[in-house]
Scaffold this active site. Structure first.
Site, PDB file in Angstrom:
ATOM      1  CB  CYS A  70      61.851  -2.267 -14.621  1.00 35.90           C
ATOM      2  SG  CYS A  70      62.108  -3.961 -14.003  1.00 35.90           S
ATOM      3  CB  CYS A  74      58.559  -8.903 -17.517  1.00 31.40           C
ATOM      4  SG  CYS A  74      59.513  -9.416 -16.066  1.00 31.40           S
ATOM      5  CB  CYS A  77      56.060  -5.584 -17.576  1.00 28.73           C
ATOM      6  SG  CYS A  77      56.067  -4.249 -16.357  1.00 28.73           S
ATOM      7  CB  CYS A 114      48.992  -3.673  -2.801  1.00 27.18           C
ATOM      8  SG  CYS A 114      47.739  -4.892  -2.298  1.00 27.18           S
ATOM      9  CB  CYS A 146      50.393  -6.769   0.277  1.00 29.10           C
ATOM     10  SG  CYS A 146      51.080  -8.010  -0.849  1.00 29.10           S
ATOM     11  CB  CYS A 206      50.619 -11.934  -1.994  1.00 31.44           C
ATOM     12  SG  CYS A 206      49.562 -11.335  -3.344  1.00 31.44           S
ATOM     13  NE  ARG A 276      44.717  -8.999  -4.893  1.00 25.58           N
ATOM     14  CZ  ARG A 276      45.373  -9.751  -4.009  1.00 25.58           C
ATOM     15  NH1 ARG A 276      44.709 -10.446  -3.097  1.00 25.58           N
ATOM     16  NH2 ARG A 276      46.682  -9.828  -4.030  1.00 25.58           N
TER      17      ARG A 276
END
Length: 346
Positions: A70, A74, A77, A114, A146, A206, A276
């Site tokens: 990626c 972040c 992460c 998901c 999702c 979401c 959740r």
């Protein structure tokens, strides 16, 4: 400042049920309440939860369909470009493996599958493969899907709607004010723009956040208020797992009681939404995990993106022991036996 001792938690529940937004002062009092009133808070939050969701628990199954690699920074992460964490890195899984994961989701009685990929935004090649995989899952399994694919354009969200994606996940993660402290390669507005594109395409949203990244109580409150303003229909709340090799590896600010107060706050602010308990549930709630089901009505079953979850049989037993039932894809209840096997209601 309003003292927590001056609050009537049942009155907060009444206001939430009436659709009123909590004042910032009351929201701060929820987060700063003493441990001695925690059970009262949970009981009040459960009143709101039960009104809309009764004692049903929604199960979501998460597949990390493309890991690592990626370009974003972040700080929380393990898949980011600045992380040195030892994780699996692989391109988009073959469709057969995605179908195998969907079969596992169905076996575990998850209502939602998901599908998550790493990266800023999918290339056209990867996006087309995701669309094909969604259609294959829909053709074979009665599962809601999702998709979590990073930043998305209006054109991309319309294409997702065409193949039957039920929901798109894109977390705000934190408040607008604190966002620059956790990521510099995209903005808070980039994230809200994706959610607006999702809504414009007619797909439900979401979006949630990560608690415990060094943010203030006001940042937590701002996140809840932003999600209410955006009308996010499903709200996953993660509790930071400080992964070695990430910039946040040494942050350890959470305890189980504070995590439960956060869940109560989000239930009061977002009374009708699916809330959740997501990543970090096992690490930070620990033995108090069942209490999290009193404000929240949904959990992930199985593993997360790069960290393991609690054993499936333990999750099912926890739901059963606390007197809750699983919600099927059509909304009907599915009882869980005391031996942690899933059986359909008569």
């Amino acid at each position: 400042m309003l003292k927590s001792s001056a609050l009537n938690w049942n009155e907060l529940a009444d206001r939430a049920l009436a659709g009123e937004l909590l004042t910032r002062e009351a929201a701060r009092a929820v987060l700063n309440a003493p441990d001695s009133v925690l059970l009262e808070q949970l009981a009040a939050a459960y009143r709101v939860r039960y009104h809309y969701w009764e004692n049903r628990v929604r199960l979501h199954f998460l597949l990390n369909a493309q890991s690592g690699l990626c370009p974003e920074d972040c700080h929380y992460c393990s898949q980011s470009k600045i992380s040195t964490a030892e994780i699996e890195k692989y391109p988009l899984l073959a469709q057969e493996k995605i179908l195998d994961a969907a079969a596992q989701a169905k076996k575990l009685q998850a209502g939602t599958f998901c599908l998550v990929i790493s990266g800023r935004s999918p290339s056209e090649r990867v996006f087309t493969q995701v669309l094909d995989a969604v259609q294959a899952v829909k053709a074979n399994y009665d599962l809601k899907i999702c998709a979590c694919l990073g930043l998305l354009s209006q054109e991309q969200t319309l294409r997702l709607a065409e193949v039957g994606v039920d929901r798109v996940n894109h977390n705000l993660n934190t408040s607008d004010d604190y966002h620059s402290q956790i990521c510099t390669t995209h903005t808070f507005n980039d994230r809200t723009a994706t959610l607006e594109n999702v809504k414009a395409a007619g797909i439900t949203t979401c979006s949630g956040g990560i608690i415990g990244m060094g943010e203030s109580d006001d940042d937590v409150i701002d996140l809840a208020f932003s999600l209410r303003e955006l009308n996010a229909t499903s709200v996953p709340l993660n509790f930071l797992i400080p992964i070695p090799g990430t910039p946040f590896e040494k942050i350890k600010d959470l305890n189980p009681r504070y995590c439960l107060r956060v869940l109560c706050l989000f239930r009061f602010v977002l009374p009708t939404q699916e809330i959740r308990i997501a990543g970090g549930r096992e690490v930070h709630l620990r033995s108090l995990q069942p209490l999290g089901l009193y404000p929240a009505n949904s959990i992930f079953i199985g593993d997360y993106l790069t960290t393991p979850g609690q054993a499936t049989h333990s999750d099912l037993k926890m739901i059963c022991d606390a007197g809750f039932v699983i919600e099927s894809p059509d909304g009907s209840p599915i009882e869980v036996s005391s031996r942690a096997t899933v059986v359909s209601s008569p």
